[in-house]
Scaffold this motif. Structure first.
Motif, short mmCIF file in Angstrom:
data_model
loop_
_atom_site.label_atom_id
_atom_site.label_comp_id
_atom_site.label_asym_id
_atom_site.label_seq_id
_atom_site.Cartn_x
_atom_site.Cartn_y
_atom_site.Cartn_z
N ALA A 131 0.86 -1.18 0.00
CA ALA A 131 0.00 0.00 0.00
C ALA A 131 0.89 1.23 0.00
O ALA A 131 2.11 1.11 0.17
CB ALA A 131 -0.89 0.01 1.24
N GLY A 132 0.26 2.38 -0.18
CA GLY A 132 1.02 3.62 -0.18
C GLY A 132 1.81 3.78 1.10
O GLY A 132 3.01 4.09 1.08
N ALA A 133 1.15 3.54 2.22
CA ALA A 133 1.83 3.73 3.50
C ALA A 133 3.04 2.81 3.62
O ALA A 133 4.07 3.19 4.18
CB ALA A 133 0.85 3.47 4.65
N GLU A 136 5.81 4.25 1.55
CA GLU A 136 6.45 5.34 2.30
C GLU A 136 7.47 4.78 3.28
O GLU A 136 8.59 5.27 3.40
CB GLU A 136 5.41 6.11 3.13
N HIS A 165 -0.49 14.21 4.37
CA HIS A 165 -1.37 13.09 4.74
C HIS A 165 -0.82 12.48 6.04
O HIS A 165 0.39 12.42 6.23
CB HIS A 165 -1.30 12.06 3.62
N THR A 167 -0.30 9.61 7.02
CA THR A 167 0.65 8.50 6.93
C THR A 167 2.09 9.00 6.89
O THR A 167 2.99 8.27 7.28
CB THR A 167 0.40 7.64 5.67
N ASN A 168 2.33 10.23 6.42
CA ASN A 168 3.71 10.71 6.29
C ASN A 168 4.41 10.82 7.65
O ASN A 168 5.44 10.17 7.87
CB ASN A 168 3.80 12.04 5.52
N THR A 213 4.09 15.86 -0.82
CA THR A 213 3.12 15.38 -1.80
C THR A 213 2.99 16.43 -2.90
O THR A 213 2.86 17.61 -2.60
CB THR A 213 1.75 15.17 -1.11
N THR A 217 -1.72 17.98 -0.82
CA THR A 217 -3.05 17.48 -0.46
C THR A 217 -4.09 18.59 -0.51
O THR A 217 -5.27 18.33 -0.34
CB THR A 217 -3.04 16.87 0.94
N ASP A 242 5.59 11.79 -2.06
CA ASP A 242 4.38 11.00 -1.86
C ASP A 242 3.63 11.07 -3.19
O ASP A 242 3.16 12.13 -3.59
CB ASP A 242 3.58 11.61 -0.70
N ALA A 244 0.81 9.78 -4.18
CA ALA A 244 -0.62 9.48 -4.17
C ALA A 244 -1.38 10.36 -5.16
O ALA A 244 -2.47 10.00 -5.61
CB ALA A 244 -1.21 9.65 -2.77
N HIS A 264 6.58 6.79 -3.90
CA HIS A 264 5.70 5.62 -4.02
C HIS A 264 4.55 5.95 -4.96
O HIS A 264 4.17 7.10 -5.14
CB HIS A 264 5.15 5.16 -2.66
N ASN A 266 0.54 4.79 -5.79
CA ASN A 266 -0.59 4.02 -5.27
C ASN A 266 -1.27 3.40 -6.48
O ASN A 266 -2.07 4.05 -7.16
CB ASN A 266 -1.58 4.91 -4.52
N HIS A 268 -3.53 1.39 -6.56
CA HIS A 268 -4.98 1.34 -6.31
C HIS A 268 -5.62 2.71 -6.40
O HIS A 268 -6.82 2.83 -6.27
CB HIS A 268 -5.26 0.69 -4.96
N LYS A 269 -4.86 3.75 -6.61
CA LYS A 269 -5.46 5.06 -6.87
C LYS A 269 -5.23 5.38 -8.35
O LYS A 269 -6.10 5.22 -9.18
CB LYS A 269 -4.83 6.13 -5.98
C1 PLP Z 1 -3.81 7.52 0.15
C2 PLP Z 1 -2.66 8.37 0.53
C3 PLP Z 1 -1.56 7.82 1.22
C4 PLP Z 1 -1.52 6.40 1.75
O1 PLP Z 1 -1.73 5.42 0.81
P1 PLP Z 1 -2.43 4.03 1.21
O2 PLP Z 1 -2.35 3.27 -0.04
O3 PLP Z 1 -3.82 4.37 1.64
O4 PLP Z 1 -1.63 3.45 2.32
C5 PLP Z 1 -0.48 8.64 1.46
N1 PLP Z 1 -0.48 9.93 1.09
C6 PLP Z 1 -1.54 10.49 0.45
C7 PLP Z 1 -1.44 11.93 0.03
C8 PLP Z 1 -2.66 9.73 0.16
O5 PLP Z 1 -3.70 10.29 -0.46
#
Ligand code: PLP
Length: 494
Positions: A131-133, A136, A165, A167-168, A213, A217, A242, A244, A264, A266, A268-269
């Motif tokens: 996953a994105g996290a 990271e 985000h 997760t960072n 990012t 965001t 990031d 995403a 990274h 994503n 899935h995005k």
């Molecule tokens: C979705 C997202 C993440 C984390 O990605 P996951 O795949 O949900 O773990 C990190 N940073 C940003 C800006 C995001 O939108």
């Protein structure tokens, strides 16, 4: 109205399948393991099918309508991706099969690594993070090990803008490093003065890097990104992007060429593999030459040059100084296949169109809504836009009420209260796949809601009115999950 539980729709004697008479001798049952009583519903096939189909219709999904959940890129998942992922030769491949028996799969992964590298301007890619996290986490561990190898173990600070985000900063902490938060300026960019102060002051020798990012965001392109990258590199730090929000950049801007060291994706995005409900996702990471040897493994490489048939032999390799494995086996292979199919179908110019339409759609919404809702940063946006979900003349209405009311109009709500630095934030991401009529319908709903806020605020405060359940306690709903709808079953042996 909630639909009845399946336990309430059965009747004694109804069955869904007719088993043939047994043609083997009956075995003794281990009596002490059997329940006295097992009150399962007795239902016919039609009832079961209708029950679960009705339940599935209660769910909102991208296949039902606009899903403008900013930061998440809930884009349409093309069905051809699903076909690709379900091809029996790929779907049923055992992860422990000999590499020589999986050359097709390895070839696809190798191509995907190559294409992701090409799209983002990086030299090498690992598909393993889930996953994105996790991507990271891999990225920050690579940065840490890079500094350790250079004898720079004191570099333990990662700069993170306050629009980041969640997760960072969580990633930085998980990797055993420290976060130094940077403010944003009035245009929504990183405050360059604060950045330079951090990079040139006492902290200089402790800076390991920066996570940022792009676009941020806030949905805004970081217009001083080159200065930001220079300042951090000059202090000896590495730059983590990031990725995403790659939906705003693909085939237009390559982060590797801007000067980023690691990023990274994503899948899935940006690359349309389905997400929500907890996965599975895929957070591939791309790096430049500085970090290539540290990539998490295994990655796919050519291990033997072309034979007479012209085909090279692919195999899994662990990079020389790899930070290790992120996950069992080779990452979420089904996601790799979907992303592969997506890129392959669109091709170079199609991918560029994806980016252009994503940005165009977001700017269309921005232009249509900026006179009805407050736009905190009045400038062109990337693939998403942030609005303020409140009105000065109706104090009791909040972003949450607007979002709940949108559900009554048939839309999934946008992201609420993120980014944290915008009061009552509504982060809206339409994605490239929406046509103008659907965007107009969304605009119309948002305008109507703004009118209702003034004429009949209770409509918003008590929304949703048409959803299967009314307003939930958002905190309790995630802390006390009701996962089982069965009446309490007696435990075995009780
Ligand atoms: C979705 C997202 C993440 C984390 O990605 P996951 O795949 O949900 O773990 C990190 N940073 C940003 C800006 C995001 O939108």
């Amino acid at each position: 109205m909630l639909q009845p539980l399946i336990y309430d729709i059965g009747a004694p004697g109804r069955i869904g399948v007719n088993l043939p008479p047994s043609d083997v001798p009956e075995a003794e049952m281990p009596v002490d393991l059997l329940r006295e009583d097992l009150p399962l519903p007795e239902v016919g096939e039609v009832q079961v099918v209708r029950h679960f189909v009705k339940l599935s219709h209660l769910n909102y999904s991208i296949d039902k309508g606009l899903y403008p959940l900013g930061s998440c890129t809930m884009k349409y998942n093309p069905k051809i991706n699903e076909d690709a992922a379900r091809l029996p030769g790929l779907a049923q491949l055992h992860p422990l099969i000999e590499e020589t028996g999986a050359q097709g799969a390895l070839y696809l992964m190798h191509e995907l690594q190559r294409w992701l590298g090409e799209i983002s301007g990086f030299d090498a890619v690992s598909l393993t993070p889930a996953a994105g996290a996790q991507g990271e986490f891999a990225g920050i561990l690579m940065i840490r090990n890079y500094h350790l190898d250079k004898g720079d173990g004191q570099r333990d600070i990662i700069l993170v803008p306050n629009s980041a985000h969640g997760t960072n900063p969580a990633t930085v902490t998980m990797a055993g490093m420290r976060v130094h938060e940077l403010p944003s300026n009035e245009q929504g960019n990183v405050d360059l003065d604060a950045l330079r102060e951090a990079c040139q002051g006492e902290m200089r020798d402790r800076i390991a890097g920066m996570m940022i990012t792009v676009p941020s965001t806030l949905g805004l392109f970081e217009s001083t990104i080159l200065e930001v990258i220079d300042a951090v590199h000059d202090a000896g730090g590495l730059m983590y992007m990031d990725g995403a929000n790659m939906n705003a950049l693909m085939a237009v801007v390559k982060p590797g060429e801007l000067g980023f060291d690691v990023m990274h994706y994503n899948l899935h995005k940006t690359f349309s593999t389905p997400h929500g409900g907890g996965g599975p996702g895929s957070g591939a990471v791309g790096v430049n030459e500085k970090l290539r040897d540290y990539l998490p493994g295994p990655i796919v490489d050519v291990v033997d040059e072309a034979d007479e048939s012209g085909a090279p032999l692919y195999g899994f390799v662990m990079p020389e100084k790899s930070i290790g494995r992120m996950k069992a086996f080779h990452g979420n292979f089904g996601m790799h296949l979907r992303a592969y199919a997506y890129i392959r179908v669109y091709g170079d110019s199609g991918i560029r169109d994806v980016t252009r339409y994503a940005v165009l759609n977001a700017n269309y919404l921005r232009a249509k809504l900026m006179n009805t809702y407050k736009l905190p940063y009045p400038r062109y946006c990337g693939h998403e836009l942030v609005l303020e979900g409140h009105f000065d003349d109706v104090e009791e209405v909040h972003a949450l009420d607007i979002s709940k009311r949108l559900m009554d109009y048939g839309f999934h709500p946008p992201t609420n209260y993120f980014p944290l630095i915008v009061p009552e934030a509504l982060l809206i991401e339409p994605t490239e796949t929406e046509v103008k009529e659907d965007l107009d319908e969304f605009v119309e709903a948002m305008e109507k809601i703004a009118e209702e806020a003034r004429s009949e605020p209770d409509l918003l405060l008590n929304a949703p009115h048409t959803a299967p359940v009314r307003r939930l306690d958002e905190v309790l709903a995630v802390k006390q999950l009701v996962l089982c709808c069965a009446p309490a079953l007696p435990a075995a042996g009780e």
